[in-house]
Scaffold this motif. Structure first.
Motif, PDB file in Angstrom:
ATOM      1  N   ILE A  50      -9.463  17.365  -7.607  1.00  0.00           N
ATOM      2  CA  ILE A  50      -7.764  17.143  -7.273  1.00  0.00           C
ATOM      3  C   ILE A  50      -7.393  15.943  -7.904  1.00  0.00           C
ATOM      4  N   GLN A  51      -6.450  16.368  -9.103  1.00  0.00           N
ATOM      5  CA  GLN A  51      -5.896  15.472  -9.636  1.00  0.00           C
ATOM      6  C   GLN A  51      -4.790  15.821  -8.750  1.00  0.00           C
ATOM      7  N   ASN A  52      -3.654  16.915  -8.296  1.00  0.00           N
ATOM      8  CA  ASN A  52      -2.531  16.208  -7.813  1.00  0.00           C
ATOM      9  C   ASN A  52      -2.767  16.044  -6.233  1.00  0.00           C
ATOM     10  N   LYS A  53      -3.601  15.491  -5.744  1.00  0.00           N
ATOM     11  CA  LYS A  53      -4.049  15.023  -4.041  1.00  0.00           C
ATOM     12  C   LYS A  53      -4.804  13.319  -4.266  1.00  0.00           C
ATOM     13  N   GLY A  54      -4.955  12.998  -3.417  1.00  0.00           N
ATOM     14  CA  GLY A  54      -5.815  11.526  -3.400  1.00  0.00           C
ATOM     15  C   GLY A  54      -5.426  10.086  -3.891  1.00  0.00           C
ATOM     16  N   PHE A  55      -3.855  10.058  -3.179  1.00  0.00           N
ATOM     17  CA  PHE A  55      -2.868   9.092  -4.302  1.00  0.00           C
ATOM     18  C   PHE A  55      -3.346   7.450  -4.071  1.00  0.00           C
ATOM     19  N   GLY A  56      -3.250   6.942  -3.414  1.00  0.00           N
ATOM     20  CA  GLY A  56      -3.752   5.774  -2.511  1.00  0.00           C
ATOM     21  C   GLY A  56      -4.733   5.485  -3.308  1.00  0.00           C
ATOM     22  N   ILE A  57      -4.758   4.014  -3.807  1.00  0.00           N
ATOM     23  CA  ILE A  57      -5.967   2.987  -4.185  1.00  0.00           C
ATOM     24  C   ILE A  57      -6.821   2.523  -3.089  1.00  0.00           C
ATOM     25  N   HIS A  82       0.784   5.969 -17.037  1.00  0.00           N
ATOM     26  CA  HIS A  82      -1.076   6.758 -16.504  1.00  0.00           C
ATOM     27  C   HIS A  82      -1.560   8.051 -17.355  1.00  0.00           C
ATOM     28  N   GLY A  83      -0.606   7.872 -18.258  1.00  0.00           N
ATOM     29  CA  GLY A  83      -1.509   9.421 -18.438  1.00  0.00           C
ATOM     30  C   GLY A  83      -2.659   8.887 -19.643  1.00  0.00           C
ATOM     31  N   CYS A  84      -2.850   7.380 -20.125  1.00  0.00           N
ATOM     32  CA  CYS A  84      -3.879   7.147 -20.964  1.00  0.00           C
ATOM     33  C   CYS A  84      -4.700   6.484 -20.489  1.00  0.00           C
ATOM     34  N   HIS A  85      -4.914   6.584 -18.809  1.00  0.00           N
ATOM     35  CA  HIS A  85      -5.618   6.241 -17.932  1.00  0.00           C
ATOM     36  C   HIS A  85      -6.641   7.877 -17.430  1.00  0.00           C
ATOM     37  N   THR A 139       0.665  -1.312  -0.287  1.00  0.00           N
ATOM     38  CA  THR A 139       0.040   0.374   0.110  1.00  0.00           C
ATOM     39  C   THR A 139       1.004   1.697  -0.244  1.00  0.00           C
ATOM     40  N   PHE A 140       2.311   1.367   0.549  1.00  0.00           N
ATOM     41  CA  PHE A 140       2.858   2.441   0.662  1.00  0.00           C
ATOM     42  C   PHE A 140       3.587   2.197  -1.127  1.00  0.00           C
ATOM     43  N   LEU A 141       4.096   1.233  -2.020  1.00  0.00           N
ATOM     44  CA  LEU A 141       4.775   1.615  -2.740  1.00  0.00           C
ATOM     45  C   LEU A 141       3.466   1.538  -3.809  1.00  0.00           C
ATOM     46  N   ARG A 157       2.193   8.778  -6.558  1.00  0.00           N
ATOM     47  CA  ARG A 157       2.641   9.997  -6.292  1.00  0.00           C
ATOM     48  C   ARG A 157       4.008  10.822  -7.505  1.00  0.00           C
ATOM     49  N   PHE A 158       4.587   9.689  -7.354  1.00  0.00           N
ATOM     50  CA  PHE A 158       5.744   9.711  -7.882  1.00  0.00           C
ATOM     51  C   PHE A 158       6.578   9.904  -9.483  1.00  0.00           C
ATOM     52  N   LEU A 159       5.826   9.392  -9.511  1.00  0.00           N
ATOM     53  CA  LEU A 159       6.051   7.928 -10.903  1.00  0.00           C
ATOM     54  C   LEU A 159       4.830   9.319 -12.007  1.00  0.00           C
ATOM     55  N   PHE A 160       3.636   8.085 -11.295  1.00  0.00           N
ATOM     56  CA  PHE A 160       2.554   8.293 -12.348  1.00  0.00           C
ATOM     57  C   PHE A 160       2.356   9.921 -12.431  1.00  0.00           C
ATOM     58  N   HIS A 161       2.068  10.781 -11.598  1.00  0.00           N
ATOM     59  CA  HIS A 161       2.466  11.866 -12.121  1.00  0.00           C
ATOM     60  C   HIS A 161       3.387  12.829 -11.826  1.00  0.00           C
ATOM     61  N   ILE A 162       4.218  12.490 -12.340  1.00  0.00           N
ATOM     62  CA  ILE A 162       5.606  13.061 -12.866  1.00  0.00           C
ATOM     63  C   ILE A 162       5.103  14.425 -13.992  1.00  0.00           C
ATOM     64  N   ASP A 163       6.070  15.288 -13.775  1.00  0.00           N
ATOM     65  CA  ASP A 163       5.469  16.804 -14.816  1.00  0.00           C
ATOM     66  C   ASP A 163       6.489  16.553 -15.830  1.00  0.00           C
ATOM     67  N   THR A 164       5.800  15.664 -17.193  1.00  0.00           N
ATOM     68  CA  THR A 164       6.658  15.958 -18.086  1.00  0.00           C
ATOM     69  C   THR A 164       6.643  16.904 -20.063  1.00  0.00           C
TER      70      THR A 164
END
Length: 237
Positions: free
Chosen positions: A208-215, A123-126, A95-97, A103-110
């Motif tokens: 709010i796409q920059n919060k709520g990273f848990g599933i 992740h962007g496709c999703h 759950t931590f991973l 948060r840190f990989l799927f929502h990197i700012d590219t």
């Protein structure tokens, strides 16, 4: 769907187009298209096939692997109660991973060509096509690469006998993650706890796409301060 200097043609394979959006990519990818199916990704039929996975493949493939590794620790001499405890611990570690990946990989700012392309694939496709059930769970080939990486990492972190059960517990956690993720998008929960998870995750997609990273849990969002405020709290604050 247009950027300042490039327009994405949804009638052509998308993956090698999105990189050209440059700095406009983030706005484009976070403006969802709510169709049941997403456009084609690749011209190659083989590559296209690898991007589509029905949800039930995940437990069918990975639960037997998880129990194989858990049993391995038992055959190495760990007592059954300890095997059970470490399996649960392994799932909890997942759950931590899960939170860290999201948060840190799927929502990197590219904004570079290959950065945008990579982000869209993982992740962007999703976020662009959140209702596509065939591009929601992680394809087995991609998951296998991650599994090998973590198996090697666990070889450094754990003893010979605890490594398999921690790894197997983590795989169970992963299966739960993909199943919960699929269900909050496509299921109609009746239990309040699952209804809350569905609302919490869809809030991440559409408000709010920059919060709520848990599933599977909101725990780590609470711990690290990324739990989104409710609409009522926003109005009062």
């Amino acid at each position: 769907m247009a950027g300042k200097e490039f327009s994405v043609d949804l009638n052509k394979p998308l993956v090698f187009q999105v990189g050209h959006l440059g700095e406009t990519y983030q706005d484009w990818v976070h403006t969802p298209i709510l169709t049941v199916e997403s456009p084609r990704f690749f011209k190659s039929e083989f590559m296209e096939m690898l991007t589509r996975t029905v949800w039930w493949v995940v437990p069918v493939v990975w639960l037997p692997v998880a129990f194989y590794f858990i049993r391995m620790s038992y055959t190495m001499g760990l007592k059954l109660p300890l095997v059970v405890i470490l399996s649960v611990l392994g799932a909890f570690v997942w759950t931590f991973l899960e939170y860290c990946f999201h948060r840190f990989l799927f929502h990197i700012d590219t904004n570079s060509y290959w950065g945008n392309t990579f982000h869209y694939l993982i992740h962007g496709c999703h976020h662009k096509h959140p209702n596509d059930g065939l591009r929601l769970v992680i394809p087995p080939a991609e998951a296998a690469i991650l599994a090998i990486m973590f198996w090697n990492l666990y070889g450094i972190l754990f003893t010979l006998s605890t490594r398999p059960v921690m790894f197997g517990g983590g795989l169970i956690g992963y299966v739960m993650y993909d199943m919960v993720h699929y269900y909050v998008h496509h299921g109609q929960p009746t239990k309040q706890s699952i209804k809350s998870l569905k609302k919490y995750h869809l809030n991440h997609h559409f408000r709010i796409q920059n919060k709520g990273f848990g599933i599977t849990t909101t725990l780590w969002d609470r711990v690290f301060g990324t739990l989104p405020k409710t609409k009522t709290a926003e109005r009062s604050g």
